[in-house]
Scaffold this motif. Structure first.
Motif, PDB file in Angstrom:
ATOM      1  N   UNK A  59       7.174  -5.415  -3.519  1.00 21.19           N
ATOM      2  CA  UNK A  59       6.204  -4.800  -2.621  1.00 21.19           C
ATOM      3  C   UNK A  59       5.391  -5.808  -1.814  1.00 21.19           C
ATOM      4  N   UNK A  60       5.358  -7.065  -2.244  1.00 23.25           N
ATOM      5  CA  UNK A  60       4.558  -8.057  -1.511  1.00 23.25           C
ATOM      6  C   UNK A  60       5.020  -8.160  -0.063  1.00 23.25           C
ATOM      7  N   UNK A  61       6.315  -8.198   0.166  1.00 17.06           N
ATOM      8  CA  UNK A  61       6.827  -8.329   1.538  1.00 17.06           C
ATOM      9  C   UNK A  61       6.540  -7.071   2.344  1.00 17.06           C
ATOM     10  N   UNK A  62       6.667  -5.899   1.738  1.00 11.91           N
ATOM     11  CA  UNK A  62       6.384  -4.650   2.444  1.00 11.91           C
ATOM     12  C   UNK A  62       4.925  -4.581   2.874  1.00 11.91           C
ATOM     13  N   UNK A  63       4.017  -4.886   1.953  1.00  9.93           N
ATOM     14  CA  UNK A  63       2.595  -4.783   2.243  1.00  9.93           C
ATOM     15  C   UNK A  63       2.130  -5.874   3.199  1.00  9.93           C
ATOM     16  N   UNK A  64       2.815  -7.019   3.208  1.00 12.34           N
ATOM     17  CA  UNK A  64       2.508  -8.053   4.190  1.00 12.34           C
ATOM     18  C   UNK A  64       2.900  -7.604   5.596  1.00 12.34           C
ATOM     19  N   UNK A  65       3.995  -6.853   5.688  1.00 13.12           N
ATOM     20  CA  UNK A  65       4.451  -6.357   6.989  1.00 13.12           C
ATOM     21  C   UNK A  65       3.575  -5.223   7.510  1.00 13.12           C
ATOM     22  N   UNK A  66       2.988  -4.465   6.597  1.00 14.66           N
ATOM     23  CA  UNK A  66       2.163  -3.315   6.985  1.00 14.66           C
ATOM     24  C   UNK A  66       0.818  -3.402   6.256  1.00 14.66           C
ATOM     25  N   UNK A  67      -0.105  -4.206   6.774  1.00 12.51           N
ATOM     26  CA  UNK A  67      -1.376  -4.449   6.063  1.00 12.51           C
ATOM     27  C   UNK A  67      -2.266  -3.219   5.945  1.00 12.51           C
ATOM     28  N   UNK A  68      -2.024  -2.185   6.745  1.00  9.23           N
ATOM     29  CA  UNK A  68      -2.835  -0.965   6.659  1.00  9.23           C
ATOM     30  C   UNK A  68      -2.240   0.052   5.687  1.00  9.23           C
ATOM     31  N   UNK A  69      -1.149  -0.323   5.045  1.00 13.82           N
ATOM     32  CA  UNK A  69      -0.470   0.563   4.101  1.00 13.82           C
ATOM     33  C   UNK A  69      -0.909   0.239   2.681  1.00 13.82           C
ATOM     34  N   UNK A  70      -1.136   1.258   1.874  1.00 11.84           N
ATOM     35  CA  UNK A  70      -1.399   1.071   0.442  1.00 11.84           C
ATOM     36  C   UNK A  70      -0.404   1.926  -0.342  1.00 11.84           C
ATOM     37  N   UNK A  71      -0.008   1.432  -1.515  1.00  7.66           N
ATOM     38  CA  UNK A  71       1.009   2.102  -2.330  1.00  7.66           C
ATOM     39  C   UNK A  71       0.481   2.299  -3.740  1.00  7.66           C
TER      40      UNK A  71
END
Length: 300
Positions: free
Chosen positions: A117-129
């Motif tokens: 998830x680190x790469x996903x959240x780095x690409x979309x900083x306004x996203x939370x999971x």
């Protein structure tokens, strides 16, 4: 209840109906909704009068859905999801923001999904999971989660379901357990071996059914309710375990030559009302990609 003709429907009575259906009592529903018990009682009576049907059978043990209530439940859930979508803040097509709740098995979450998830959240900083691993209580229709990765195919509902692969299994044991033993070619050829498997509450799982068939009435030495416990037990030398290949990647367990013909499909499940959401699609695409890229034959 006699049908007194059409009455005005109050849409805010639908959450009251759902709360009573899920909680089973007026007091619990009132607590969930932040209303008084008398208000909840009055609202459900108003809804029943407007529809011309008795929606609940009143018992000392609580409120139970009538046949008409059972028929209304899926439509009320659709209305609930539509309202959730109406309340969400609109974003531009290029924005991916907001909160996504993903339900999945603990082992898949810890070993594969969360580390990615680190790469996903780095690409979309306004996203939370939010990752939910207590999948036995997760209900997509109840909006407990937005999407799920499941080992069993849901039977019904307003869901979009996609098979994304299958788990591959093998028979595994520790060096300490196998020391000085001849490796069994099948479970039945290792008649004196000890076996680790699933508790009776999980007897429907493919690995549990395979062991039951091949042990031919012999009991398990140890039964557990989680894969992680079975891995630990096998590492401790308690016995042999039928495990998905991917969970043994970072262990010293040995894969035996016994043929374990177990296939467990993996399903991606998204509520149909949420499938068009960009944030849901981004997380779903990421999870599918990560699982399909996983090594050691996780997905075929």
């Amino acid at each position: 209840m006699k049908n007194a003709g059409p009455k005005r429907l109050h849409w805010d009575d639908a959450p009251v109906f759902l709360a009573i259906a899920r909680q089973g009592t007026l007091s619990a529903a009132a607590t969930e909704l932040g209303l008084g018990v008398a208000t909840v009682s009055r609202r459900i009576e108003r809804l029943e009068e407007a529809l011309g049907h008795t929606l609940f059978l009143r018992h000392q043990s609580g409120y139970h859905l009538s046949r008409e209530g059972e028929a209304l439940l899926p439509r009320a859930e659709q209305l609930e999801h539509a309202m959730h979508g109406f309340q969400q803040q609109p974003t531009s097509l290029d924005d991916v923001s907001g909160h996504v709740r993903l339900a999945t098995a603990e082992t898949l979450a810890n070993d594969i999904i969360i580390p990615s998830l680190a790469s996903l959240l780095a690409s979309y900083p306004e996203l939370t999971v939010e990752v939910l691993t207590d999948t036995s209580t997760v209900n997509l229709h109840g909006h407990d989660a937005d999407l799920a990765v499941r080992m069993s195919r849901p039977g019904r509902g307003n869901l979009k379901i996609r098979r994304i692969g299958s788990l591959h299994y093998g028979l595994y044991g520790s060096d300490s357990y196998l020391h000085g033993r001849s490796l069994p070619g099948t479970v039945s050829s290792g008649m004196h071996d000890r076996y680790i498997g699933w508790a009776q509450s999980h007897a429907r799982l493919p690995a549990a059914r395979w062991l039951e068939q091949h042990l031919q009435g012999r009991p398990l030495t140890l039964a557990t309710t989680t894969l992680s416990a079975q891995v630990k037990a096998a590492q401790a030398g308690i016995g042999l375990a039928v495990l998905p290949d991917f969970v043994t990647r970072h262990t010293d367990l040995q894969r035996l030559p016994a043929l374990v013909d177990v296939e467990q499909p993996i399903w991606l499940v998204v509520h149909a009302d949420l499938s068009a959401s960009r944030r849901i699609r981004v997380v779903a695409d990421h999870v599918v990609s990560v699982l399909q890229d996983a090594s050691s034959g996780l997905v075929e």
